[in-house]
Design a protein around this motif. Structure first.
Motif, mmCIF file in Angstrom:
data_model
loop_
_atom_site.group_PDB
_atom_site.id
_atom_site.type_symbol
_atom_site.label_atom_id
_atom_site.label_comp_id
_atom_site.label_asym_id
_atom_site.label_seq_id
_atom_site.Cartn_x
_atom_site.Cartn_y
_atom_site.Cartn_z
ATOM 1 N N MET A 1 55.420 18.442 59.953
ATOM 2 C CA MET A 1 56.781 18.347 60.507
ATOM 3 C C MET A 1 57.090 16.912 60.942
ATOM 4 S SD MET A 1 58.310 20.187 63.877
ATOM 5 C CE MET A 1 60.053 20.244 64.215
ATOM 6 N N ILE A 2 58.231 16.457 60.520
ATOM 7 C CA ILE A 2 58.608 15.083 60.858
ATOM 8 C C ILE A 2 59.614 15.086 62.001
ATOM 9 C CG2 ILE A 2 59.736 12.991 60.015
ATOM 10 C CD1 ILE A 2 58.816 13.950 57.175
ATOM 11 N N LEU A 3 59.284 14.365 63.058
ATOM 12 C CA LEU A 3 60.204 14.246 64.181
ATOM 13 C C LEU A 3 60.934 12.913 64.092
ATOM 14 C CD1 LEU A 3 58.533 15.618 67.415
ATOM 15 C CD2 LEU A 3 60.494 16.486 66.159
ATOM 16 N N MET A 4 62.241 12.982 64.112
ATOM 17 C CA MET A 4 63.005 11.734 64.066
ATOM 18 C C MET A 4 63.772 11.550 65.357
ATOM 19 S SD MET A 4 64.937 10.551 60.673
ATOM 20 C CE MET A 4 65.951 9.573 61.764
ATOM 21 N N THR A 5 63.662 10.357 65.910
ATOM 22 C CA THR A 5 64.487 10.047 67.072
ATOM 23 C C THR A 5 65.852 9.666 66.536
ATOM 24 O OG1 THR A 5 62.499 9.077 68.009
ATOM 25 C CG2 THR A 5 64.545 8.781 69.219
ATOM 26 N N LEU A 6 66.776 10.607 66.625
ATOM 27 C CA LEU A 6 68.104 10.389 66.068
ATOM 28 C C LEU A 6 68.933 9.525 67.006
ATOM 29 C CD1 LEU A 6 69.799 10.815 63.755
ATOM 30 C CD2 LEU A 6 70.391 13.076 64.528
ATOM 31 N N GLN A 10 72.948 4.528 65.290
ATOM 32 C CA GLN A 10 72.804 4.528 63.835
ATOM 33 C C GLN A 10 73.801 5.464 63.171
ATOM 34 O OE1 GLN A 10 68.460 5.414 63.853
ATOM 35 N NE2 GLN A 10 68.336 3.700 62.432
ATOM 36 N N THR A 11 74.069 6.560 63.853
ATOM 37 C CA THR A 11 74.987 7.542 63.283
ATOM 38 C C THR A 11 76.409 6.989 63.214
ATOM 39 O OG1 THR A 11 73.604 9.218 64.313
ATOM 40 C CG2 THR A 11 75.663 9.955 63.362
ATOM 41 N N PHE A 12 76.827 6.333 64.287
ATOM 42 C CA PHE A 12 78.173 5.752 64.296
ATOM 43 C C PHE A 12 78.284 4.637 63.253
ATOM 44 C CE2 PHE A 12 78.838 7.822 68.407
ATOM 45 C CZ PHE A 12 80.162 8.187 68.292
ATOM 46 N N LYS A 13 77.241 3.816 63.152
ATOM 47 C CA LYS A 13 77.247 2.751 62.160
ATOM 48 C C LYS A 13 77.326 3.352 60.750
ATOM 49 C CE LYS A 13 77.138 -1.143 64.414
ATOM 50 N NZ LYS A 13 75.923 -1.615 65.111
ATOM 51 N N ALA A 14 76.641 4.471 60.583
ATOM 52 C CA ALA A 14 76.589 5.102 59.270
ATOM 53 C C ALA A 14 77.972 5.528 58.777
ATOM 54 C CB ALA A 14 75.637 6.292 59.290
ATOM 55 N N ILE A 15 78.785 6.083 59.670
ATOM 56 C CA ILE A 15 80.101 6.558 59.227
ATOM 57 C C ILE A 15 81.154 5.459 59.234
ATOM 58 C CG2 ILE A 15 79.692 8.929 59.991
ATOM 59 C CD1 ILE A 15 81.760 8.229 62.279
ATOM 60 N N ALA A 16 80.788 4.275 59.693
ATOM 61 C CA ALA A 16 81.765 3.184 59.792
ATOM 62 C C ALA A 16 82.106 2.587 58.435
ATOM 63 C CB ALA A 16 81.246 2.094 60.727
ATOM 64 N N ASP A 17 81.248 2.799 57.457
ATOM 65 C CA ASP A 17 81.478 2.200 56.136
ATOM 66 C C ASP A 17 82.218 3.157 55.197
ATOM 67 O OD1 ASP A 17 80.507 -0.078 54.137
ATOM 68 O OD2 ASP A 17 80.274 1.878 53.156
ATOM 69 N N PRO A 18 83.252 2.652 54.524
ATOM 70 C CA PRO A 18 84.073 3.504 53.655
ATOM 71 C C PRO A 18 83.307 4.104 52.474
ATOM 72 C CG PRO A 18 84.668 1.191 53.373
ATOM 73 C CD PRO A 18 83.757 1.268 54.554
ATOM 74 N N LEU A 55 72.497 6.606 55.704
ATOM 75 C CA LEU A 55 73.008 7.937 56.052
ATOM 76 C C LEU A 55 71.861 8.834 56.512
ATOM 77 C CD1 LEU A 55 75.592 8.414 53.159
ATOM 78 C CD2 LEU A 55 76.127 8.338 55.596
ATOM 79 N N ARG A 56 70.712 8.661 55.865
ATOM 80 C CA ARG A 56 69.535 9.451 56.225
ATOM 81 C C ARG A 56 69.080 9.066 57.634
ATOM 82 N NH1 ARG A 56 67.494 9.038 50.906
ATOM 83 N NH2 ARG A 56 66.500 7.112 51.537
ATOM 84 N N GLU A 57 69.011 7.775 57.893
ATOM 85 C CA GLU A 57 68.569 7.300 59.203
ATOM 86 C C GLU A 57 69.569 7.658 60.304
ATOM 87 O OE1 GLU A 57 65.911 3.515 57.568
ATOM 88 O OE2 GLU A 57 67.943 3.189 58.322
ATOM 89 N N GLY A 58 70.809 7.870 59.898
ATOM 90 C CA GLY A 58 71.824 8.273 60.863
ATOM 91 C C GLY A 58 71.852 9.785 61.056
ATOM 92 N N GLY A 59 70.949 10.467 60.359
ATOM 93 C CA GLY A 59 70.864 11.916 60.518
ATOM 94 C C GLY A 59 71.989 12.670 59.845
ATOM 95 N N LEU A 74 74.242 17.096 52.929
ATOM 96 C CA LEU A 74 74.654 16.826 54.295
ATOM 97 C C LEU A 74 73.744 17.539 55.282
ATOM 98 C CD1 LEU A 74 78.551 16.824 54.390
ATOM 99 C CD2 LEU A 74 76.950 14.922 54.213
ATOM 100 N N ASN A 75 73.487 16.849 56.375
ATOM 101 C CA ASN A 75 72.689 17.390 57.455
ATOM 102 C C ASN A 75 73.604 17.601 58.658
ATOM 103 O OD1 ASN A 75 70.419 18.020 59.062
ATOM 104 N ND2 ASN A 75 70.311 15.911 59.774
ATOM 105 N N PRO A 76 73.588 18.784 59.252
ATOM 106 C CA PRO A 76 74.507 19.042 60.373
ATOM 107 C C PRO A 76 74.341 18.076 61.556
ATOM 108 C CG PRO A 76 73.448 21.061 59.636
ATOM 109 C CD PRO A 76 72.760 19.945 58.934
ATOM 110 N N GLU A 77 73.105 17.779 61.892
ATOM 111 C CA GLU A 77 72.791 16.997 63.099
ATOM 112 C C GLU A 77 73.682 15.779 63.341
ATOM 113 O OE1 GLU A 77 69.590 17.067 65.017
ATOM 114 O OE2 GLU A 77 68.794 18.872 64.072
ATOM 115 N N GLY A 78 73.685 14.894 62.360
ATOM 116 C CA GLY A 78 74.411 13.640 62.533
ATOM 117 C C GLY A 78 75.888 13.836 62.793
ATOM 118 N N LEU A 79 76.535 14.561 61.889
ATOM 119 C CA LEU A 79 77.980 14.736 62.035
ATOM 120 C C LEU A 79 78.327 15.494 63.315
ATOM 121 C CD1 LEU A 79 79.137 15.420 58.370
ATOM 122 C CD2 LEU A 79 79.475 13.370 59.741
ATOM 123 N N LYS A 80 77.474 16.426 63.692
ATOM 124 C CA LYS A 80 77.744 17.166 64.924
ATOM 125 C C LYS A 80 77.685 16.230 66.130
ATOM 126 C CE LYS A 80 76.606 21.242 67.665
ATOM 127 N NZ LYS A 80 77.694 20.796 68.549
#
Lengths: 110, 110
Positions: A1-6, A10-18, A55-59, A74-80
């Motif tokens: 099991m991989i634990l990622m510190t989300l 990073q998530t906000f930066k991820a969605i900032a790009d068109p 996008l992966r690193e942003g969850g 798509l992974n729910p975590e990030g967008l949520k």
DNA sequence: TTGACATGTAACTAAAAGATTACATATAAA
DNA sequence: TTTATATGTAATCTTTTAGTTACATGTCAA
């Protein structure tokens, strides 16, 4: 099991790009191999590979491996995480909702 | 009347920066003069002035002038734009909501 | 096993972003 | 009318970002 510190940063930066938001739009339809995603953009395939990594690193995206292909979805975590942040300010645009909430707190309809 | 072409691109860029998100948090409490905002950060006042400008251009903040002060407050438009975008993907994390919606469409409870 | 395909990463470059200091402008206060 | 306060902008610097080409790795197909 991989634990990622989300990291929300990073998530906000991820969605900032068109381009990345366009990728999110594509993955909302269905999961897609990296090359399938890349084919739909004018920029190079390695550029898309990097966007997918961000996008992966942003969850926001998770990758499943199948043979030589890597399917992204798509992974729910990030967008949520973003949704929760923005929903926190909902009262600023939805006055009606605010009054409904207040009414609910008081125990009667508004 | 000032008409602004609210560019969603600018809005996403605006919320991508942690300092700007902190400013949004401050303005959610109450409107504040530019200097009042700046005082709460370690970075220089001109840096904050620029952040406020970016938030303004992203439709997230509006400024009211009073004497030599400029009071900044949250503007619904920008944040709502982000909310609407993200809400579009709600089904990816809220399966329950999805089934409720489907049930509602069918005209019976889920 | 050889060759083609799918993908990710390294090295590099150009452009954008975030910060600083110096300066200009407008308004309040002495 | 001076002086101090509140603010925004210009010029500049450094770091980050987004893109490119070249290359390495792993898998499928002849």
């Amino acid at each position: 099991m991989i634990l990622m510190t989300l990291n929300i940063e990073q998530t906000f930066k991820a969605i900032a790009d068109p381009t990345r938001r366009a990728i999110i739009g594509l993955l909302a339809e269905k999961e897609r191999a990296a090359g399938d995603v890349a084919r739909r953009f004018a920029i190079s395939r390695p550029a898309i590979a990097k966007h997918l990594k961000i996008l992966r690193e942003g969850g926001i995206v998770v990758t499943r491996r199948d043979g030589r292909e890597r399917f992204n979805r798509l992974n729910p975590e990030g967008l949520k995480m973003i949704f929760d942040w923005i929903a926190h300010y909902e009262r600023f645009w939805d006055e009606k909702l605010l009054s409904l909430k207040k009414a609910a707190e008081k125990g009667k309809e508004g």
